[in-house]
Write a protein that holds these residues in place. Structure first.
Motif, PDB file in Angstrom:
ATOM      1  N   UNK A   9      30.364  44.374  39.410  1.00 48.97           N
ATOM      2  CA  UNK A   9      30.743  43.863  38.160  1.00 48.97           C
ATOM      3  C   UNK A   9      31.108  42.328  38.255  1.00 48.97           C
ATOM      4  N   UNK A  10      30.930  41.753  37.423  1.00 47.67           N
ATOM      5  CA  UNK A  10      31.523  40.107  37.184  1.00 47.67           C
ATOM      6  C   UNK A  10      32.344  40.283  36.079  1.00 47.67           C
ATOM      7  N   UNK A  11      33.767  40.167  36.461  1.00 49.48           N
ATOM      8  CA  UNK A  11      34.721  40.182  35.500  1.00 49.48           C
ATOM      9  C   UNK A  11      35.054  39.047  34.986  1.00 49.48           C
ATOM     10  N   UNK A  12      35.172  38.936  33.697  1.00 49.76           N
ATOM     11  CA  UNK A  12      35.558  37.464  32.845  1.00 49.76           C
ATOM     12  C   UNK A  12      36.678  37.891  31.990  1.00 49.76           C
ATOM     13  N   UNK A  13      37.637  36.994  32.250  1.00 47.98           N
ATOM     14  CA  UNK A  13      39.053  37.078  31.492  1.00 47.98           C
ATOM     15  C   UNK A  13      38.896  36.413  30.177  1.00 47.98           C
TER      16      UNK A  13
END
Ligand SMILES: O=P(O)(O)OC[C@H]1O[C@H](OP(=O)(O)OP(=O)(O)O)[C@H](O)[C@@H]1O
Ligand SMILES: Nc1nc2[nH]cnc2c(=O)[nH]1
Ligand SMILES: [Mg+2]
Length: 159
Positions: A9-13
């Protein structure tokens, strides 16, 4: 295609997304667009942020769906536009396999197509993007996440 192909997963805030959109806008500051065509739904939020930075008021949509959460199905195009995109900025949040982008490009061959994130398979379909993400990563956007309590590490280890 199923979700099995995503191993990370590549989390983007929200903050990260806002910074990334602004950086992309810096790279487009000299351009003068007639308006923006946002690809729903993922393209709507970047489109709103870009519109603010580049002072664009005219915004249209191409309404299209290809994924049911992580599972890719057939393309369902619900709304198009009545021009070929000349002078317009076309915006989506990301390009993955490139299937969505390919279909929209056919409708708007002359638009300048940008995404914030691009995976290698879809990258050739866009004119510009900010961040490359590995093909096996699922990008988690802030609108799909929530803030949750995380147990201290020492307690996690006890289980
Ligand atoms: O390059 P592809 O493999 O075609 O995938 C990219 C598309 O998938 C997502 O949209 P989705 O169909 O999930 O709909 P949404 O924007 O409404 O979330 C994303 O917003 C892109 O539009
Ligand atoms: N949120 C999200 N939607 C997608 N649609 C196709 N690929 C992706 C992805 O990596 N993340
Ligand atoms: Mg989309």
């Amino acid at each position: 295609m199923s979700s099995d192909r995503y191993h990370q997963h590549f989390f983007v805030s929200w903050d990260q997304l806002h910074r990334d959109v602004r950086t992309l806008c810096h790279q487009m500051i000299e351009r003068d667009f007639k308006g923006i065509v946002a690809i729903t739904r993922g393209g709507l939020i970047p489109a709103a942020l870009i519109a603010r930075e580049l002072n664009i008021r005219l915004i249209d949509t191409v309404c299209i769906k290809s994924y049911d959460h992580m599972d890719q199905g057939g393309l369902d195009i619900m709304k198009g536009v009545d021009h070929d995109g000349e002078g317009w900025l076309l915006v989506d949040d990301l390009v993955d396999t490139g299937k969505t982008a390919r279909a929209v490009r056919k409708m708007l061959p002359n638009a300048h197509f940008v995404t914030i994130y691009a995976k290698p398979d879809g990258r050739p379909m866009v004119d510009q993007y900010l961040t490359e993400v590995a093909q096996q990563c699922w990008i988690q956007f802030p609108w799909d996440m929530g803030v949750a309590y995380v147990e201290p590490l020492v307690d996690q280890m006890k289980r």
